[in-house]
Write a protein that holds these residues in place. Structure first.
Motif, PDB file in Angstrom:
ATOM      1  N   GLY A 189     -18.186 -41.615 -25.427  1.00  0.00           N
ATOM      2  CA  GLY A 189     -18.767 -40.398 -25.531  1.00  0.00           C
ATOM      3  C   GLY A 189     -20.235 -40.429 -25.633  1.00  0.00           C
ATOM      4  O   GLY A 189     -20.877 -39.587 -25.258  1.00  0.00           O
ATOM      5  N   LEU A 190     -20.720 -41.673 -25.568  1.00  0.00           N
ATOM      6  CA  LEU A 190     -22.252 -42.049 -25.848  1.00  0.00           C
ATOM      7  C   LEU A 190     -22.879 -41.864 -24.228  1.00  0.00           C
ATOM      8  O   LEU A 190     -22.182 -42.502 -23.541  1.00  0.00           O
ATOM      9  CB  LEU A 190     -22.199 -43.496 -26.386  1.00  0.00           C
ATOM     10  N   ARG A 191     -24.037 -41.626 -24.254  1.00  0.00           N
ATOM     11  CA  ARG A 191     -24.822 -41.180 -23.131  1.00  0.00           C
ATOM     12  C   ARG A 191     -26.040 -42.075 -23.605  1.00  0.00           C
ATOM     13  O   ARG A 191     -26.833 -41.558 -24.367  1.00  0.00           O
ATOM     14  CB  ARG A 191     -24.969 -39.901 -22.598  1.00  0.00           C
ATOM     15  N   MET A 251     -27.196 -40.180 -26.103  1.00  0.00           N
ATOM     16  CA  MET A 251     -27.499 -38.682 -25.816  1.00  0.00           C
ATOM     17  C   MET A 251     -26.093 -37.902 -25.873  1.00  0.00           C
ATOM     18  O   MET A 251     -25.169 -38.235 -25.139  1.00  0.00           O
ATOM     19  CB  MET A 251     -28.155 -38.231 -24.503  1.00  0.00           C
ATOM     20  N   THR A 252     -25.928 -37.122 -26.727  1.00  0.00           N
ATOM     21  CA  THR A 252     -24.878 -36.262 -26.722  1.00  0.00           C
ATOM     22  C   THR A 252     -25.208 -34.671 -26.698  1.00  0.00           C
ATOM     23  O   THR A 252     -26.317 -34.504 -26.304  1.00  0.00           O
ATOM     24  CB  THR A 252     -23.611 -36.509 -27.575  1.00  0.00           C
ATOM     25  N   ALA A 292     -14.673 -27.763 -30.607  1.00  0.00           N
ATOM     26  CA  ALA A 292     -15.833 -28.291 -29.811  1.00  0.00           C
ATOM     27  C   ALA A 292     -15.160 -29.644 -28.931  1.00  0.00           C
ATOM     28  O   ALA A 292     -14.255 -30.049 -29.257  1.00  0.00           O
ATOM     29  CB  ALA A 292     -16.880 -28.924 -30.817  1.00  0.00           C
ATOM     30  N   LYS A 293     -15.965 -29.903 -27.808  1.00  0.00           N
ATOM     31  CA  LYS A 293     -15.344 -30.915 -26.926  1.00  0.00           C
ATOM     32  C   LYS A 293     -16.163 -32.244 -27.453  1.00  0.00           C
ATOM     33  O   LYS A 293     -17.118 -32.298 -28.083  1.00  0.00           O
ATOM     34  CB  LYS A 293     -15.707 -30.455 -25.505  1.00  0.00           C
ATOM     35  N   GLY A 294     -15.302 -33.295 -26.959  1.00  0.00           N
ATOM     36  CA  GLY A 294     -15.814 -34.472 -27.193  1.00  0.00           C
ATOM     37  C   GLY A 294     -15.369 -35.034 -28.632  1.00  0.00           C
ATOM     38  O   GLY A 294     -14.565 -34.365 -29.217  1.00  0.00           O
ATOM     39  N   SER A 312     -18.496 -33.353 -20.256  1.00  0.00           N
ATOM     40  CA  SER A 312     -18.503 -33.899 -21.584  1.00  0.00           C
ATOM     41  C   SER A 312     -17.515 -35.199 -21.699  1.00  0.00           C
ATOM     42  O   SER A 312     -16.907 -35.531 -20.639  1.00  0.00           O
ATOM     43  CB  SER A 312     -17.421 -32.814 -22.361  1.00  0.00           C
ATOM     44  N   ARG A 313     -17.230 -35.625 -22.518  1.00  0.00           N
ATOM     45  CA  ARG A 313     -16.650 -36.840 -22.981  1.00  0.00           C
ATOM     46  C   ARG A 313     -15.665 -36.568 -23.819  1.00  0.00           C
ATOM     47  O   ARG A 313     -15.832 -35.970 -24.882  1.00  0.00           O
ATOM     48  CB  ARG A 313     -17.547 -38.187 -23.384  1.00  0.00           C
TER      49      ARG A 313
END
Length: 402
Positions: free
Chosen positions: A118-120, A1-2, A224-226, A92-93
């Motif tokens: 950054g992966l959820r 999830m992102t 954008a973040k990430g 955020s990651r």
């Protein structure tokens, strides 16, 4: 999830099963029909059963008769206190962050892992929302109830809570806000059609020992973040259970454990699994259950796949391992690990750390709701492992870093 709007997703299944042990028949769990196609699945090892396999046609009458005779009494939950804290997740990651740890937010059933990449990932064997008061999608008044329901579910919605939870999470609009339209689901064989019937196209169906490469690519602007891209390896792996909500759909879909590796960290999700089926064992007084790890039971078959998983996919930074729903052992041991079983799985899969799952949510079986954590500490001590800091029980909603 992102972020639902920030990334596009691509999934590539690897040809063959490159990391499957050479001595394993990778289709031994398939039951073929007269046309040679797989029609259902089975546990391929003797560790799954001491007699007749557990199923709707055997377990329900057994439990009902046990309750009638007083030999199988469900524990009271009146004074049960499962620790619950308000969960918090990283906003955020970014790959530029100094925190490169794996972060996991636990619960008695599902868990969310936030990888340094950054992966959820949400791991959940049941996809039951917090409003679900019953475990099964059919027969709601007779099936196991939730120990600590957070809000009541409307009666008309109980029958389809799994569908409602999944579709709301995935892509349906809730008020003016879309949930997670880009979320991707990885499921065992036979389940893809259910997701597609729910209107979900982002689903990948996998068999034991198969791998898939997941790549998320940022689609928004430079501000954008990430990270610009996120890569992960998803592994569908064996476990020991069964499937089906009704007598006629017995074992038509595949149960599985899972491994996810991303950003230099890895997680093993044991899911809902047994380890070794045991016969009825009485204590010295004959009034309760005895120790099924005594010398006379040392030779009982153990599922060999956990050691294979550790050898071919391990070691893992974190294991999410089940510790509950195991009594009476002669009835449930084939499909639900006890705390002692969980410690053996922990060692065989080569997990460096672990969080306990599959306890304290549903009133499935006869052990006291708060017993599994206590027996887990005893099992760790027996195995010479520290009782805290290695394989821990966390509060619902608690986050830890690994």
């Amino acid at each position: 999830m992102t972020s639902a709007t920030a990334y596009s997703c691509s999934v590539t299944k690897q040809a063959g099963r490159p990391a499957a042990p050479e001595d394993v028949d990778v289709t031994a769990h398939h039951v073929k029909g007269h046309n040679g196609e797989t029609v259902k699945f089975k546990n391929p090892h003797p560790s799954a059963s001491c007699g007749d396999p557990i199923g709707p046609l055997t377990i329900v009458p057994t439990i009902m008769f046990g309750q009638f005779t007083g030999k199988m009494v469900f524990p009271s939950v009146k004074n049960v206190k499962i620790p619950v804290v308000k969960p918090s997740f990283l906003a955020s990651r970014s790959t530029t962050t100094s925190n490169q740890n794996l972060r996991a937010t636990g619960s008695a059933t599902p868990a969310i892992a936030e990888f340094p990449s950054g992966l959820r990932v949400l791991f959940d064997p049941g996809l039951r929302g917090p409003g679900a008061r019953r475990c099964s999608s059919s027969g709601p008044s007779a099936t196991p109830r939730r120990v600590h329901a957070r809000r009541p579910a409307r009666r008309r919605r109980r029958r389809h809570l799994a569908r409602r939870t999944t579709t709301t999470f995935a892509h349906l609009r809730h008020g003016d806000r879309a949930r997670h339209p880009a979320a991707h689901f990885f499921v065992g064989l036979g389940l893809e059609k259910w997701f597609r019937a729910c209107g979900i196209a982002n689903v990948t169906e996998m068999d034991w020992w198969e791998e898939a490469e997941l790549v998320l690519t940022r689609t928004t602007g430079e501000d954008a973040k990430g990270p610009e891209s996120i890569a992960a390896r998803i592994s569908c792996l064996p476990c020991q259970h069964a499937s089906g909500r009704r007598p006629l759909d017995r074992d038509h879909t595949l149960w599985a454990s899972w491994a996810v590796a991303s950003g230099g960290k890895s997680v093993y999700f044991g899911g809902d699994t047994g380890y070794r089926a045991v016969p009825e064992v009485k204590d010295a007084e004959g009034a309760g259950e005895g120790d099924d790890y005594g010398p006379e039971y040392e030779g009982l078959p153990r599922n060999p796949d956990f050691a294979r998983i550790g050898a071919t996919r391990g070691p893992f930074d974190l294991g999410l391992l089940p510790i509950g729903a195991y009594k009476p052992r002669w009835l449930f041991s084939g499909v639900h690990a006890s705390p002692r079983d969980a410690v053996e799985i922990f060692k065989e899969t080569r997990c460096k750390r672990a969080m306990a799952i599959h306890w304290g949510t549903w009133l499935l079986t006869n052990e006291d709701v708060e017993e599994p954590p206590r027996l887990l500490r005893e099992a760790l001590r027996t195995s010479g492992i520290a009782e805290t800091g290695v394989f821990d029980v966390c509060a619902v909603g608690e986050s830890r870093e690994f």
